[in-house]
Design a protein around this motif. Sequence first.
Motif, mmCIF file in Angstrom:
data_model
loop_
_atom_site.group_PDB
_atom_site.id
_atom_site.type_symbol
_atom_site.label_atom_id
_atom_site.label_comp_id
_atom_site.label_asym_id
_atom_site.label_seq_id
_atom_site.Cartn_x
_atom_site.Cartn_y
_atom_site.Cartn_z
ATOM 1 N N GLN A 96 -2.310 8.030 3.613
ATOM 2 C CA GLN A 96 -2.198 9.167 4.517
ATOM 3 C C GLN A 96 -3.117 10.302 4.089
ATOM 4 O O GLN A 96 -3.750 10.961 4.904
ATOM 5 C CB GLN A 96 -0.749 9.633 4.531
ATOM 6 C CG GLN A 96 -0.497 10.850 5.383
ATOM 7 C CD GLN A 96 0.962 11.219 5.353
ATOM 8 O OE1 GLN A 96 1.791 10.453 4.883
ATOM 9 N NE2 GLN A 96 1.282 12.403 5.849
ATOM 10 N N MET A 97 -3.187 10.526 2.797
ATOM 11 C CA MET A 97 -4.005 11.633 2.323
ATOM 12 C C MET A 97 -5.469 11.404 2.677
ATOM 13 O O MET A 97 -6.179 12.324 3.060
ATOM 14 C CB MET A 97 -3.870 11.776 0.818
ATOM 15 C CG MET A 97 -4.788 12.828 0.274
ATOM 16 S SD MET A 97 -4.036 13.726 -1.017
ATOM 17 C CE MET A 97 -4.376 12.650 -2.347
ATOM 18 N N ALA A 155 0.829 -1.210 0.000
ATOM 19 C CA ALA A 155 0.000 0.000 0.000
ATOM 20 C C ALA A 155 0.861 1.256 0.000
ATOM 21 O O ALA A 155 1.881 1.310 0.671
ATOM 22 C CB ALA A 155 -0.907 0.003 1.219
ATOM 23 N N SER A 156 0.463 2.222 -0.774
ATOM 24 C CA SER A 156 1.169 3.504 -0.779
ATOM 25 C C SER A 156 0.802 4.307 0.449
ATOM 26 O O SER A 156 -0.347 4.665 0.662
ATOM 27 C CB SER A 156 0.797 4.290 -2.031
ATOM 28 O OG SER A 156 0.889 5.671 -1.789
ATOM 29 N N GLN A 157 1.806 4.566 1.252
ATOM 30 C CA GLN A 157 1.569 5.342 2.466
ATOM 31 C C GLN A 157 1.025 6.719 2.144
ATOM 32 O O GLN A 157 0.176 7.253 2.847
ATOM 33 C CB GLN A 157 2.861 5.473 3.266
ATOM 34 C CG GLN A 157 3.124 4.310 4.185
ATOM 35 C CD GLN A 157 2.011 4.087 5.171
ATOM 36 O OE1 GLN A 157 1.427 5.024 5.686
ATOM 37 N NE2 GLN A 157 1.682 2.834 5.421
ATOM 38 N N ALA A 158 1.542 7.307 1.081
ATOM 39 C CA ALA A 158 1.130 8.670 0.742
ATOM 40 C C ALA A 158 -0.369 8.730 0.476
ATOM 41 O O ALA A 158 -1.066 9.602 0.999
ATOM 42 C CB ALA A 158 1.898 9.155 -0.471
ATOM 43 N N ALA A 159 -0.848 7.799 -0.326
ATOM 44 C CA ALA A 159 -2.269 7.801 -0.661
ATOM 45 C C ALA A 159 -3.117 7.511 0.576
ATOM 46 O O ALA A 159 -4.120 8.174 0.834
ATOM 47 C CB ALA A 159 -2.550 6.768 -1.737
ATOM 48 N N SER A 215 -0.155 9.021 9.204
ATOM 49 C CA SER A 215 1.069 8.828 8.434
ATOM 50 C C SER A 215 1.862 7.608 8.876
ATOM 51 O O SER A 215 2.827 7.236 8.238
ATOM 52 C CB SER A 215 1.955 10.057 8.576
ATOM 53 O OG SER A 215 2.246 10.270 9.943
#
Lengths: 327, 327
Positions: free
Chosen positions: B55-56, B49-53, B61
């Motif tokens: 997190q958004m 999983a993309s943390q950035a996505a 985070s």
Amino acid sequence: MSKVTIATVAERAGVSRQTVSNVLNTPQVVREETRERVLEAIAALGYRASQAARQMRTGRSRLIAVRIEPARDGINGSVLDRFLHGLTDAAAPAGYRVMLYTATDDTDEIATYENLLTSYDLDAFVLTSTHHGDARTSWLAERGVPFVTFGRPWGAPDTHSWVDVDNAAGTAMATRHLLDTGHRRIGFLGWPPGSGVGDARRDGWASTLAAAGVPGTGLDAATEDGIESGAAAVTDLLASVDALVCASDSLALGALRAARESGRPCTVIGFDDTAVAQAVGLSSVSQPLTQAAARCIDLLAGVLDRSAAPRQLLLEPSLVLRQSAAI
Amino acid sequence: MSKVTIATVAERAGVSRQTVSNVLNTPQVVREETRERVLEAIAALGYRASQAARQMRTGRSRLIAVRIEPARDGINGSVLDRFLHGLTDAAAPAGYRVMLYTATDDTDEIATYENLLTSYDLDAFVLTSTHHGDARTSWLAERGVPFVTFGRPWGAPDTHSWVDVDNAAGTAMATRHLLDTGHRRIGFLGWPPGSGVGDARRDGWASTLAAAGVPGTGLDAATEDGIESGAAAVTDLLASVDALVCASDSLALGALRAARESGRPCTVIGFDDTAVAQAVGLSSVSQPLTQAAARCIDLLAGVLDRSAAPRQLLLEPSLVLRQSAAI
DNA sequence: TCCAGCAACTTGAACGATCGAATGATGCCT
DNA sequence: AGGCATCATTCGATCGTTCAAGTTGCTGGA
């Protein structure tokens, strides 16, 4: 204090989102007057760009990862800690933050890279403790992941940017000092051959003696790092030397202890200028760790540009003299 | 090796994005059979999983921030470093990563909080070196930012979760050991009153002496931390004591040095069991730093739930005995 | 027979930023 | 005046995930 996004700023400044984005990322395309109006709105609203959103779009996280050694006590661990301090300090002004990870060995570390890269989109790695046949650098290089190493690529070609301290120059400096202060039977206590760092430190001692025409053959010993092992390895040597250059402060402490127990006076110089050296008044070669960390960040900027060619930096250590108290 | 997203996995497993998301976040709502098929696809594709996505969308985070002291040499800095090591180790299995920051003082640190929170959406902070009238905890508490402290809230009410080591118990243990080994004139070398930690360490010594009916009045000295200052502060005391409990290894080293110089034998016990204590064979009170770090992560889980009430943990130090070599 | 209720899964929208292309405004040349 | 390049700004789409609100199919009770 509700959420203030780029749209909030745009509305207040009477421009579009994109213009606000341009002010932040490519200021030169925005007219002076507009730019100021936007900056004013940013300041008034206390706006700060969301890293998560930016990261999702750009794929950059402004995060660099550094390995921290697993919790263990010891004298030499502190060297990497001091480097880490310097790195955090230097990264912040450059707009980067440092993220930590641990790994048990190189294979495990590479697995961690994969994890961190895919889920956190890390921008770069700073590697420490490089060694012969380091699998990590080739892995990163193959995948085009930006990285800098603190420690040269022992044996491998200089295809990436690195910073290192001239280990040989450090022990050479120590040896020269001992020669200058009248010593003629100067030994070396180091690690078993094969580690790049250890070999370089031995070379510095050997070549300085050779250049001065002072014999050094048979005056060196090698053992695993540690106070006990250092003391054990040096006992035989004490009969034939009156000074010792050591590859680490741990070994130096061992040497001091052995010298005291044997009753033979022996001047000892350590390496790394750790807290222990300070505490017991041991002379030691000091690595410019803060400077090394700052240079790593500098080089990273070039690496992240992709355009710049890899650069290498060799820093000079210094000799910290203390009146070596017997331990 | 193109980008593998949740949609890639969904397609391969023949389900929708949301089902994949559910498998990862709320497995109980997915049928066993489907769940396995999805997990298989995840494994086959190496999906992460993309943390950035994430997190958004969620605002979390999975990043916790810890302050690292600015680069400085010294004996006691290593305590926080060891804590940091433990924290990184403990955070990883819990799915968290540690991010570092530096700050010159509390005010600066609070400014950094604001920066980090708005741009990185940090999940939590771990504070160290708490002290009387600590502005940081109240600032974070007011804003509802999750945090845990390593160090109790000296003077302030227990409104947040914390982990601390029982400092008084540590010096009490040391004092009791000295009493048990026949010492009757046991002094204390500590820091000026006002620091919670320092006062607690002094109390442990004083109360143990009192409980044993051994006089301690006038047998203590206070000074800034450091080897030199410790040596200076203790010289007068050496005439009236034959053992010393110290608030730090630096002070203990100073005491050892002063004792050696004055020619008066004196058993010394330090605090923190640093590398220096190991190296010179100094007995010292050891804080369970790895354990403390692990407990901090445990408590953080509760704090992030919001539901759980704040908890406090007091850990017991231990006494590491060594044959105290004269320095 | 019908519909409520549930389990299992799907669909559309949103998070907040940046990218690429399109639009409007301005000045200059012919 | 018309054409055209240039600059400043706007608009729409998109990154990968999760939330909220559906949709489907099935069971069981009236």
